[in-house]
Design an enzyme around this catalytic site. Sequence first.
Site: not given
Length: 641
Positions: A302, A304, A362, A402, A473, A479
């Site tokens: 995707e 960012k 986001e 997302f 995490r 990322k």
Amino acid sequence: MQLSVLADRVERLEAEPADLETTAAVADLLVDAGGGPSADSDDELATATRFLLGRVFPAHDTRTLDVGPALCREAIARAAGPNVTKEDVEDRLAERGEIGAVAAAFELGGQRGLSAFAGGTESLTVSEVDDRLRELAAVDGDGSESRKLDVLFGLFNRTDPAEAKLLARLVLGEMRIGVGEGTVRDAIAEAFLADPAARGVDGDVDGRSDGGTHPDDGAVTEDGAVTEDGPVTHATADRIAAVERALQVTNDYGHVAVLARDEGVSGLHAERLVVGRPVQAMLAQAGTAGDAVAEFGEVAVETKFDGARVQIHYVPPDSTGAASGLGPRIYSRNMDEVTAALPEIVEYVADRVDVPVILDGEVVAVDDGGDPLPFQEVLRRFRRKHDVDRMRETVTLRLHAFDCLHADGSDLLEEPFRVRHDRLAGVLPEAAAAVRTVDDVEAIERIEANALDAGHEGIMLKDPRSTYTPGDRGRSWLKRKPDVETLDAVVVGAEWGEGRRAELFGTFLLAVRDENGTRERARARGALDDDHDGGALDGDHDGYATIGKVATGVTDEELAALTERLEQHVVGESGTELSIRPSVVVEVGYEEIQTSPTYSSGYALRFPRFVGVRDDKGVGDADTLDRVERLAGGSEGPSEA
Ligand code: AMP
């Protein structure tokens, strides 16, 4: 439970180094708070559990006490009697550096004569403190500071030193007793889900009649016999996992403790998401296209988006159920409510979504042509309380969703990403981020190049089979952004500016989190002098290691805002230098990280420059010394964060 009992146990916990015994001691405390011999009422378990973590309200609750250090110091001064001033308290704080120790150092209750006005003379219970602090949180409007002061004074006036220490730390949310969330999680499992033998119940070691093991859990037969072989010393991993899952879903340690005690593992498993109650955001690690292909095989790629994380909760008006008509509510990455600042996102969702949902996404700022603008633009809108309508005209926002955590009555956390994304595309097709599933590095690199050409920050690489793990995490989301590396650092000190900026802070001392004692290792290998950069500005706050000072790249407007924010957190002053309680995260760029004896991390940033305040991040989200070590050692290249 008497506050004095909790305070005494907390003192003992603080005095001991954290280890497995800590978990056992916390488990004992929870058992006692929740029905053991010293409990007064049932729900004190929830309260005591939250207090242990320095909380009055659960993390998802948007209420706050909103008591600043100055108000707390004033309340302590007042309770210490007419001969003690706020300045005296401040002096002690400069000496001792910690509000709990300061509160304990004064003989409070000097105003006993005023106790009728101050709210009673009997010793405090945990429940009463909770009630008073909840009332305090609700105080609003004109004169609220002085009414809050009255409440705090009334409480401090009835404390002994250990209670005063606990209260001061609780009020400022700084418990610092070496009992973290992981310990409390394990202790809940141990207190209420472990086998009775492990809790010493049959042997009646400390006189408890009930270890809290729930009969549903399969570990004990109806007559209480242990079915597993031999005594188990600690709760098993699957029971801890059951507590963890319930914590992820509810974000309330108090509630989960009560649930574990009353309903056992099955009750924890039955806990569901609630639309309107935010959960922690799932987080990402840095990774490359090669990592993603090697780790996932098929990779969901995707864009960012460079904006601010939002979690949107919405129940349309014609839905059935208790929350029907809950207008869209928007929460930040730290679960603060930001709905009022983002009216067009509220309208956008309300116009399009027709089933109850929890969405993750986001919000980015875009220019007139719809192209993304740098993330600093979003921050001009994100937490704004005033001038929302005017700023709406200036900065245009767009939602990119997302993930979908809940849709139309179904919780989706445990569904694979591809299923969650399909639901997302079904409920809000226009805003759903495009996903391409590929299995080779070249394809990922082509998508990355396109994303960068379009002005985005980079790409996200997700494991299509992965579940949604709130607050985690992990490596299911990677990322990748090629931008010059930045660090998210915590401000722990400042110096007054000069000339035209003399009324403002000019230089900021930065630190990273040092949770793993990396700094001690640096000292051990001789990379660090024992007496680095002493004085008020040495930034020595527990759990943090300093890394540099930044003075460039800040506009006057940013400086004024930062000064105002940071002034509330000043804990010591020496000449023009101030020591600041870790509370604000700033993003800094730099050219290089060098080893250096100047700062307590053993590293220094070369040519640091201020990129912006990360209002969306709490201190717990700041970068760690471990990461700095990796960056300095080159194991995390600039193109991989
Ligand atoms: P960072 O803030 O650098 O740690 O990067 C992780 C953040 O990227 C997440 O917390 C999101 O706010 C943001 N983000 C942007 N686009 C996406 C996406 N497609 N999927 C997940 N997170 C994203």
